[in-house]
Design a protein around this motif. Structure first.
Motif, PDB file in Angstrom:
ATOM      1  N   GLY A  45     -78.544 -60.041  47.004  1.00 29.45           N
ATOM      2  CA  GLY A  45     -79.852 -59.321  47.545  1.00 29.45           C
ATOM      3  C   GLY A  45     -80.561 -58.826  46.255  1.00 29.45           C
ATOM      4  O   GLY A  45     -81.770 -58.882  46.163  1.00 29.45           O
ATOM      5  N   ASP A  46     -79.974 -57.595  45.627  1.00 35.83           N
ATOM      6  CA  ASP A  46     -80.432 -57.127  44.487  1.00 35.83           C
ATOM      7  C   ASP A  46     -80.968 -58.024  43.375  1.00 35.83           C
ATOM      8  O   ASP A  46     -81.970 -57.982  42.735  1.00 35.83           O
ATOM      9  N   GLN A  47     -80.295 -59.147  43.245  1.00 39.47           N
ATOM     10  CA  GLN A  47     -80.440 -60.122  42.090  1.00 39.47           C
ATOM     11  C   GLN A  47     -81.806 -60.889  42.549  1.00 39.47           C
ATOM     12  O   GLN A  47     -82.600 -61.094  42.021  1.00 39.47           O
ATOM     13  N   VAL A  48     -81.790 -61.438  43.905  1.00 39.21           N
ATOM     14  CA  VAL A  48     -83.207 -62.071  44.168  1.00 39.21           C
ATOM     15  C   VAL A  48     -84.198 -61.353  44.084  1.00 39.21           C
ATOM     16  O   VAL A  48     -85.430 -61.479  43.768  1.00 39.21           O
ATOM     17  N   LYS A  49     -84.213 -59.862  44.444  1.00 45.32           N
ATOM     18  CA  LYS A  49     -85.300 -59.029  44.522  1.00 45.32           C
ATOM     19  C   LYS A  49     -85.933 -58.795  43.224  1.00 45.32           C
ATOM     20  O   LYS A  49     -86.931 -58.862  43.083  1.00 45.32           O
ATOM     21  N   GLY A  50     -84.928 -58.545  42.318  1.00 47.06           N
ATOM     22  CA  GLY A  50     -85.229 -58.475  40.774  1.00 47.06           C
ATOM     23  C   GLY A  50     -85.959 -59.716  40.326  1.00 47.06           C
ATOM     24  O   GLY A  50     -87.148 -59.686  39.645  1.00 47.06           O
ATOM     25  N   ASN A  51     -85.405 -60.832  40.510  1.00 47.59           N
ATOM     26  CA  ASN A  51     -85.939 -62.131  40.183  1.00 47.59           C
ATOM     27  C   ASN A  51     -87.479 -62.528  40.767  1.00 47.59           C
ATOM     28  O   ASN A  51     -88.191 -62.839  40.043  1.00 47.59           O
ATOM     29  N   THR A  52     -87.587 -62.261  41.903  1.00 46.40           N
ATOM     30  CA  THR A  52     -88.686 -62.263  42.563  1.00 46.40           C
ATOM     31  C   THR A  52     -89.837 -61.324  42.165  1.00 46.40           C
ATOM     32  O   THR A  52     -90.908 -62.076  41.935  1.00 46.40           O
ATOM     33  N   LYS A  53     -89.612 -60.177  41.919  1.00 46.91           N
ATOM     34  CA  LYS A  53     -90.541 -59.386  41.249  1.00 46.91           C
ATOM     35  C   LYS A  53     -90.898 -59.959  39.814  1.00 46.91           C
ATOM     36  O   LYS A  53     -91.879 -59.820  39.397  1.00 46.91           O
ATOM     37  N   GLN A  54     -89.886 -60.170  39.066  1.00 44.59           N
ATOM     38  CA  GLN A  54     -90.201 -60.987  37.663  1.00 44.59           C
ATOM     39  C   GLN A  54     -91.254 -62.044  37.759  1.00 44.59           C
ATOM     40  O   GLN A  54     -91.961 -62.293  37.099  1.00 44.59           O
ATOM     41  N   ALA A  55     -90.899 -62.872  38.944  1.00 44.07           N
ATOM     42  CA  ALA A  55     -91.731 -64.152  39.092  1.00 44.07           C
ATOM     43  C   ALA A  55     -92.983 -63.654  39.585  1.00 44.07           C
ATOM     44  O   ALA A  55     -94.274 -64.236  38.742  1.00 44.07           O
ATOM     45  N   GLY A  56     -93.342 -62.749  40.268  1.00 39.79           N
ATOM     46  CA  GLY A  56     -94.600 -62.078  40.573  1.00 39.79           C
ATOM     47  C   GLY A  56     -95.215 -61.699  39.542  1.00 39.79           C
ATOM     48  O   GLY A  56     -96.539 -61.924  39.295  1.00 39.79           O
ATOM     49  N   GLU A  57     -94.692 -60.789  38.556  1.00 38.09           N
ATOM     50  CA  GLU A  57     -95.295 -60.377  37.448  1.00 38.09           C
ATOM     51  C   GLU A  57     -95.751 -61.546  36.357  1.00 38.09           C
ATOM     52  O   GLU A  57     -96.764 -61.644  36.006  1.00 38.09           O
ATOM     53  N   ARG A  58     -94.848 -62.734  36.300  1.00 39.14           N
ATOM     54  CA  ARG A  58     -95.264 -63.712  35.414  1.00 39.14           C
ATOM     55  C   ARG A  58     -96.431 -64.276  35.925  1.00 39.14           C
ATOM     56  O   ARG A  58     -97.496 -64.619  35.163  1.00 39.14           O
ATOM     57  N   GLN A  59     -96.708 -64.520  37.366  1.00 40.68           N
ATOM     58  CA  GLN A  59     -97.730 -65.192  37.898  1.00 40.68           C
ATOM     59  C   GLN A  59     -98.995 -64.125  37.856  1.00 40.68           C
ATOM     60  O   GLN A  59    -100.122 -64.878  37.589  1.00 40.68           O
ATOM     61  N   LEU A  60     -98.819 -62.927  37.740  1.00 35.52           N
ATOM     62  CA  LEU A  60    -100.010 -62.068  37.688  1.00 35.52           C
ATOM     63  C   LEU A  60    -100.560 -62.304  36.078  1.00 35.52           C
ATOM     64  O   LEU A  60    -101.662 -62.082  35.894  1.00 35.52           O
ATOM     65  N   GLY A  61     -99.629 -62.155  35.059  1.00 32.72           N
ATOM     66  CA  GLY A  61     -99.927 -62.549  34.031  1.00 32.72           C
ATOM     67  C   GLY A  61    -100.837 -63.662  33.589  1.00 32.72           C
ATOM     68  O   GLY A  61    -101.614 -63.962  32.556  1.00 32.72           O
ATOM     69  N   ARG A  62    -100.521 -64.522  34.429  1.00 27.46           N
ATOM     70  CA  ARG A  62    -101.243 -66.116  33.993  1.00 27.46           C
ATOM     71  C   ARG A  62    -102.726 -66.059  34.645  1.00 27.46           C
ATOM     72  O   ARG A  62    -103.292 -66.909  34.174  1.00 27.46           O
ATOM     73  N   ARG A  63    -103.150 -65.213  35.301  1.00 24.95           N
ATOM     74  CA  ARG A  63    -104.512 -65.043  35.596  1.00 24.95           C
ATOM     75  C   ARG A  63    -105.632 -64.699  34.699  1.00 24.95           C
ATOM     76  O   ARG A  63    -105.248 -63.833  33.627  1.00 24.95           O
TER      77      ARG A  63
END
Length: 63
Positions: A45-63
């Motif tokens: 659960g912690d791993q998925v949560k951290g990875n999901t947040k990282q993916a969200g940050e990457r998506q925000l950076g592409r805008r």
């Protein structure tokens, strides 16, 4: 807030999200070694949560 302050916050968030994913991986491994299904599940659960947040940050950076 200055531009530099924004960047520092962003870097701090990235580090926190990566640390959360690493912590989850460690918990999962310890759970596997000790045979604790609860610890394995918490780690996943912690791993998925951290990875999901990282993916969200990457998506925000592409805008």
């Amino acid at each position: 807030m200055t531009h530099e302050g924004w960047r520092t916050t962003s870097i701090a968030k990235k580090i926190a999200h990566k640390a959360e994913a690493i912590k989850g991986g460690a918990k999962k491994t310890i759970g596997r070694v000790t045979g604790s299904r609860r610890l394995q599940a918490e780690g996943r659960g912690d791993q998925v949560k951290g990875n999901t947040k990282q993916a969200g940050e990457r998506q925000l950076g592409r805008r």
